[in-house]
Design a protein around this motif. Structure first.
Motif, PDB file in Angstrom:
ATOM      1  N   PRO A 108       0.811  -1.230   0.000  1.00 35.00           N
ATOM      2  CA  PRO A 108       0.000   0.000   0.000  1.00 35.00           C
ATOM      3  C   PRO A 108       0.841   1.275   0.000  1.00 35.00           C
ATOM      4  O   PRO A 108       0.463   2.256  -0.628  1.00 35.00           O
ATOM      5  CB  PRO A 108      -0.831  -0.098   1.279  1.00 35.00           C
ATOM      6  N   GLU A 109       1.970   1.266   0.698  1.00 36.69           N
ATOM      7  CA  GLU A 109       2.817   2.462   0.717  1.00 36.69           C
ATOM      8  C   GLU A 109       3.402   2.739  -0.664  1.00 36.69           C
ATOM      9  O   GLU A 109       3.435   3.879  -1.118  1.00 36.69           O
ATOM     10  CB  GLU A 109       3.950   2.297   1.729  1.00 36.69           C
ATOM     11  N   ALA A 110       3.855   1.685  -1.334  1.00 37.95           N
ATOM     12  CA  ALA A 110       4.420   1.849  -2.673  1.00 37.95           C
ATOM     13  C   ALA A 110       3.341   2.318  -3.645  1.00 37.95           C
ATOM     14  O   ALA A 110       3.616   3.144  -4.524  1.00 37.95           O
ATOM     15  CB  ALA A 110       5.037   0.540  -3.152  1.00 37.95           C
ATOM     16  N   ARG A 111       2.122   1.823  -3.488  1.00 39.14           N
ATOM     17  CA  ARG A 111       1.024   2.257  -4.358  1.00 39.14           C
ATOM     18  C   ARG A 111       0.739   3.742  -4.150  1.00 39.14           C
ATOM     19  O   ARG A 111       0.501   4.484  -5.106  1.00 39.14           O
ATOM     20  CB  ARG A 111      -0.235   1.439  -4.088  1.00 39.14           C
ATOM     21  N   ALA A 112       0.754   4.189  -2.902  1.00 45.15           N
ATOM     22  CA  ALA A 112       0.494   5.601  -2.610  1.00 45.15           C
ATOM     23  C   ALA A 112       1.595   6.481  -3.202  1.00 45.15           C
ATOM     24  O   ALA A 112       1.310   7.534  -3.783  1.00 45.15           O
ATOM     25  CB  ALA A 112       0.388   5.810  -1.110  1.00 45.15           C
ATOM     26  N   LEU A 113       2.845   6.056  -3.060  1.00 41.98           N
ATOM     27  CA  LEU A 113       3.954   6.824  -3.636  1.00 41.98           C
ATOM     28  C   LEU A 113       3.855   6.872  -5.154  1.00 41.98           C
ATOM     29  O   LEU A 113       4.096   7.912  -5.775  1.00 41.98           O
ATOM     30  CB  LEU A 113       5.288   6.219  -3.212  1.00 41.98           C
ATOM     31  N   ALA A 114       3.495   5.742  -5.770  1.00 39.50           N
ATOM     32  CA  ALA A 114       3.356   5.701  -7.225  1.00 39.50           C
ATOM     33  C   ALA A 114       2.217   6.598  -7.689  1.00 39.50           C
ATOM     34  O   ALA A 114       2.334   7.286  -8.708  1.00 39.50           O
ATOM     35  CB  ALA A 114       3.133   4.264  -7.693  1.00 39.50           C
ATOM     36  N   ALA A 115       1.116   6.608  -6.956  1.00 33.65           N
ATOM     37  CA  ALA A 115      -0.011   7.473  -7.316  1.00 33.65           C
ATOM     38  C   ALA A 115       0.393   8.944  -7.228  1.00 33.65           C
ATOM     39  O   ALA A 115       0.027   9.752  -8.088  1.00 33.65           O
ATOM     40  CB  ALA A 115      -1.204   7.187  -6.410  1.00 33.65           C
ATOM     41  N   ARG A 141       1.946  13.993 -10.038  1.00 30.91           N
ATOM     42  CA  ARG A 141       2.900  15.060 -10.337  1.00 30.91           C
ATOM     43  C   ARG A 141       3.320  15.035 -11.805  1.00 30.91           C
ATOM     44  O   ARG A 141       3.450  16.083 -12.437  1.00 30.91           O
ATOM     45  CB  ARG A 141       4.130  14.942  -9.437  1.00 30.91           C
ATOM     46  N   ARG A 142       3.518  13.845 -12.354  1.00 28.85           N
ATOM     47  CA  ARG A 142       3.924  13.723 -13.755  1.00 28.85           C
ATOM     48  C   ARG A 142       2.817  14.256 -14.671  1.00 28.85           C
ATOM     49  O   ARG A 142       3.088  14.964 -15.635  1.00 28.85           O
ATOM     50  CB  ARG A 142       4.250  12.263 -14.067  1.00 28.85           C
ATOM     51  N   ILE A 143       1.560  13.954 -14.359  1.00 25.35           N
ATOM     52  CA  ILE A 143       0.437  14.430 -15.175  1.00 25.35           C
ATOM     53  C   ILE A 143       0.310  15.946 -15.073  1.00 25.35           C
ATOM     54  O   ILE A 143       0.085  16.630 -16.077  1.00 25.35           O
ATOM     55  CB  ILE A 143      -0.875  13.723 -14.741  1.00 25.35           C
ATOM     56  N   GLU A 144       0.480  16.484 -13.851  1.00 20.35           N
ATOM     57  CA  GLU A 144       0.408  17.928 -13.681  1.00 20.35           C
ATOM     58  C   GLU A 144       1.522  18.643 -14.437  1.00 20.35           C
ATOM     59  O   GLU A 144       1.308  19.658 -15.076  1.00 20.35           O
ATOM     60  CB  GLU A 144       0.480  18.300 -12.199  1.00 20.35           C
TER      61      GLU A 144
END
Length: 146
Positions: free
Chosen positions: A123-130, A135-138
């Motif tokens: 779950p932590e890795a998923r949150a970091l990836a999200a 940020r990449r989309i912005e």
């Protein structure tokens, strides 16, 4: 074994007047860790390989003869080339000049697929990836604005 445990629980829970208290048995809840099917991960890696072959990907893996994991980094192009070199039937056919050999593999290495599955379960890795994706989309949206 479960029946014996239930009978023991019933015998212990008997009240003084001889009536039996209700026993509640709850099924153990296993948390399902969601991940994507292998084929979907492979398709996304193949698309990323086409779009960004020079993207660096690092994987922790145990090298031969040791149990201590080591971080191995390489570009997607290098990872795919390594997987292509593992396809020994294709390599031998290429060396022998045999055109009837099977076409070279275009799948990503097993290590990359397993690394992604492991990251999706955390779950932590998923949150970091999200957060990184947001940020990449912005950043991409801001770059496209005049």
């Amino acid at each position: 074994m479960l029946i014996v445990a239930l009978l023991f629980a019933l015998s212990v829970q008997t009240s003084q007047d001889g009536s039996v208290d209700a026993v509640t048995v709850e099924a153990s809840r296993k948390v399902l860790q969601k991940t994507l099917p292998d084929q979907e991960i492979i398709e996304q890696l193949n698309a990323l390989h086409k779009a960004e072959p020079d993207r660096v990907v690092c994987v922790k893996k145990t090298m031969g003869g040791t149990i201590i994991p080591k971080t191995v980094c390489g570009t997607l192009r290098q990872w795919y080339d390594q997987e292509k070199a593992r396809d020994t039937a294709n390599v031998v056919a290429e060396i022998m000049g045999d055109p009837s050999g099977s076409p070279p593999t275009t799948d990503p290495p097993y290590e990359l697929v397993q690394m992604i599955k492991k990251q999706l379960k955390d779950p932590e890795a998923r949150a970091l990836a999200a957060e990184r994706a947001r940020r990449r989309i912005e950043t991409k949206a801001q770059a496209q604005q005049p």
